[in-house]
Scaffold this motif. Structure first.
Motif, PDB file in Angstrom:
ATOM      1  N   MET A   1       0.847  -1.192   0.000  1.00  9.13           N
ATOM      2  CA  MET A   1       0.000   0.000   0.000  1.00  9.13           C
ATOM      3  C   MET A   1       0.889   1.251   0.000  1.00  9.13           C
ATOM      4  O   MET A   1       1.876   1.320   0.701  1.00  9.13           O
ATOM      5  CB  MET A   1      -0.895   0.040   1.262  1.00  9.13           C
ATOM      6  CG  MET A   1      -1.546   1.393   1.494  1.00  9.13           C
ATOM      7  SD  MET A   1      -2.564   1.439   2.956  1.00  9.13           S
ATOM      8  CE  MET A   1      -4.079   0.801   2.277  1.00  9.13           C
ATOM      9  N   ARG A   2       0.461   2.174  -0.918  1.00  8.88           N
ATOM     10  CA  ARG A   2       1.180   3.464  -0.941  1.00  8.88           C
ATOM     11  C   ARG A   2       0.343   4.515  -0.202  1.00  8.88           C
ATOM     12  O   ARG A   2      -0.871   4.565  -0.395  1.00  8.88           O
ATOM     13  CB  ARG A   2       1.407   3.900  -2.382  1.00  8.88           C
ATOM     14  CG  ARG A   2       2.061   5.285  -2.499  1.00  8.88           C
ATOM     15  CD  ARG A   2       2.161   5.764  -3.923  1.00  8.88           C
ATOM     16  NE  ARG A   2       2.467   7.212  -3.954  1.00  8.88           N
ATOM     17  CZ  ARG A   2       2.440   7.958  -5.064  1.00  8.88           C
ATOM     18  NH1 ARG A   2       2.111   7.384  -6.212  1.00  8.88           N
ATOM     19  NH2 ARG A   2       2.704   9.264  -5.016  1.00  8.88           N
ATOM     20  N   ASP A  31       4.338   1.764   1.890  1.00 12.30           N
ATOM     21  CA  ASP A  31       5.208   2.765   1.244  1.00 12.30           C
ATOM     22  C   ASP A  31       4.652   4.137   1.621  1.00 12.30           C
ATOM     23  O   ASP A  31       3.698   4.627   1.013  1.00 12.30           O
ATOM     24  CB  ASP A  31       5.161   2.548  -0.276  1.00 12.30           C
ATOM     25  CG  ASP A  31       5.853   3.670  -1.042  1.00 12.30           C
ATOM     26  OD1 ASP A  31       5.576   3.810  -2.262  1.00 12.30           O
ATOM     27  OD2 ASP A  31       6.630   4.433  -0.407  1.00 12.30           O
ATOM     28  N   GLY A  76      -5.255   9.146  -6.293  1.00 11.18           N
ATOM     29  CA  GLY A  76      -5.399   8.066  -5.315  1.00 11.18           C
ATOM     30  C   GLY A  76      -6.717   8.317  -4.617  1.00 11.18           C
ATOM     31  O   GLY A  76      -7.516   9.137  -5.067  1.00 11.18           O
ATOM     32  N   LEU A  99      -7.230  -0.647  -0.255  1.00 14.69           N
ATOM     33  CA  LEU A  99      -6.935   0.212  -1.413  1.00 14.69           C
ATOM     34  C   LEU A  99      -5.442   0.282  -1.698  1.00 14.69           C
ATOM     35  O   LEU A  99      -4.624   0.037  -0.825  1.00 14.69           O
ATOM     36  CB  LEU A  99      -7.507   1.617  -1.161  1.00 14.69           C
ATOM     37  CG  LEU A  99      -9.022   1.677  -0.957  1.00 14.69           C
ATOM     38  CD1 LEU A  99      -9.461   3.105  -0.641  1.00 14.69           C
ATOM     39  CD2 LEU A  99      -9.768   1.126  -2.165  1.00 14.69           C
ATOM     40  N   GLU A 100      -5.102   0.622  -2.928  1.00 15.79           N
ATOM     41  CA  GLU A 100      -3.700   0.663  -3.343  1.00 15.79           C
ATOM     42  C   GLU A 100      -2.984   1.945  -2.919  1.00 15.79           C
ATOM     43  O   GLU A 100      -1.807   1.929  -2.564  1.00 15.79           O
ATOM     44  CB  GLU A 100      -3.633   0.542  -4.890  1.00 15.79           C
ATOM     45  CG  GLU A 100      -3.804  -0.879  -5.399  1.00 15.79           C
ATOM     46  CD  GLU A 100      -2.747  -1.821  -4.828  1.00 15.79           C
ATOM     47  OE1 GLU A 100      -3.124  -2.864  -4.279  1.00 15.79           O
ATOM     48  OE2 GLU A 100      -1.543  -1.473  -4.867  1.00 15.79           O
ATOM     49  N   HIS A 101      -3.674   3.091  -3.020  1.00 12.43           N
ATOM     50  CA  HIS A 101      -3.000   4.381  -2.816  1.00 12.43           C
ATOM     51  C   HIS A 101      -3.909   5.337  -2.039  1.00 12.43           C
ATOM     52  O   HIS A 101      -4.994   5.680  -2.514  1.00 12.43           O
ATOM     53  CB  HIS A 101      -2.628   4.999  -4.170  1.00 12.43           C
ATOM     54  CG  HIS A 101      -1.866   6.287  -4.036  1.00 12.43           C
ATOM     55  ND1 HIS A 101      -1.731   7.175  -5.087  1.00 12.43           N
ATOM     56  CD2 HIS A 101      -1.205   6.848  -2.994  1.00 12.43           C
ATOM     57  CE1 HIS A 101      -1.020   8.229  -4.682  1.00 12.43           C
ATOM     58  NE2 HIS A 101      -0.676   8.042  -3.422  1.00 12.43           N
ATOM     59  N   LEU A 154      -3.365  -4.701   7.543  1.00 15.36           N
ATOM     60  CA  LEU A 154      -2.627  -5.156   6.362  1.00 15.36           C
ATOM     61  C   LEU A 154      -2.072  -6.555   6.607  1.00 15.36           C
ATOM     62  O   LEU A 154      -1.470  -6.805   7.667  1.00 15.36           O
ATOM     63  CB  LEU A 154      -1.484  -4.173   6.035  1.00 15.36           C
ATOM     64  CG  LEU A 154      -1.882  -2.745   5.671  1.00 15.36           C
ATOM     65  CD1 LEU A 154      -0.632  -1.905   5.419  1.00 15.36           C
ATOM     66  CD2 LEU A 154      -2.810  -2.727   4.466  1.00 15.36           C
TER      67      LEU A 154
END
Ligand SMILES: N#Cc1ccccc1Cn1ccc2ccc(-c3cc(N)[nH]n3)cc21
Length: 237
Positions: A1-2, A31, A76, A99-101, A154
């Motif tokens: 995850m960013r 990240d 994002g 979610l990714e970002h 996470l």
């Protein structure tokens, strides 16, 4: 995850270098970048606020630096802590953790010019979230809280993933009281049931404790608790 965090007080986020969040960053599970909003100012004084249109107390955060900051780090899912946001819940933590970002916008003063939110919403999902019915100085502390709630969900961050299934709010109830050694402390004993080794009865005792705690402290959660999860005996309680 960013995760990108934008704030005029980037040093507020030093705690996110510690403990399990710090470990998630070093192992690459998370990240995380923290940005100083003043990076995107263009005047010599690096101005981020101005007086509110229509008058009123305090100052409002200018749209230009925010617009350029969000252009730089986005797109994002933009998360904006705010006193007028939707109450943040464990369900929101699970959604954001998937979610990714994520981009966190930390407001200060009397808030961020509304056009920043409206402009961002034209090109990315935006969530305004409240931590509770009280007013903070700004969004930074709220972001630290939200980051804890998300990061522990996470995969790979918590050693024992079972903790997530039993904890408060995960099953829609407050969790039962916990005890550890010694068995007797200041003339207070650990409930005998927990030392019985009868795991069926222990599970029942814990669920009864959860139900009674939730009913007395959070009747609102009981109202939302699916009745079919309750045994016939519980429904009469
Ligand atoms: N906005 C605003 C505002 C409006 C009036 C007075 C003071 C503030 C301070 N403030 C500036 C940014 C900001 C972000 C989040 C919170 C916040 C969240 C929860 N749940 N409480 N407070 C407050 C924030």
């Amino acid at each position: 995850m960013r995760v990108d965090i934008i704030s005029i007080f980037p040093d507020y986020f030093a705690p996110l270098e510690l403990s399990l969040i710090g470990k998630a960053r070093t192992t690459g599970l998370l990240d995380l970048s923290v940005h100083d909003l003043r990076t995107w100012t263009s005047d010599v004084h690096r101005t981020v606020d101005d007086t509110p249109y229509g008058g009123g107390p305090g100052m409002v955060m200018r749209p230009e630096p925010w617009g350029q900051a969000l252009d730089a780090v986005g797109p994002g899912t933009l998360v904006v802590p705010s006193p007028v946001g939707k109450p943040f819940t464990q369900a929101d933590a699970y959604e954001l953790a998937a979610l990714e970002h994520l981009i966190f916008a930390c407001g200060r003063y009397e808030g961020i010019d509304q056009r920043v939110i409206d402009d961002a919403a034209s090109r990315m999902p935006v969530r305004e979230v409240s931590l509770g019915d009280y007013v903070l100085f700004g969004g930074e502390v709220a972001v630290i809280v939200i980051m804890e709630a998300i990061t522990r969900l996470l995969p790979g961050v918590l050693g024992n993933a079972d903790s997530l299934t039993e904890e408060s709010h995960a099953a829609g109830l407050l969790e039962a009281p916990v005890y550890t050694k010694p068995a007797s402390w200041r003339d207070r004993e650990v409930p005998d049931i927990l030392r019985s080794g009868d795991h069926g009865r222990i599970a029942r005792w814990r669920r009864d404790q959860s139900l009674s705690r939730t009913a007395s402290r959070r009747p609102d959660m009981m109202a939302a608790y699916p009745l079919d999860h309750l045994d016939k005996a519980d429904r009469k309680a």
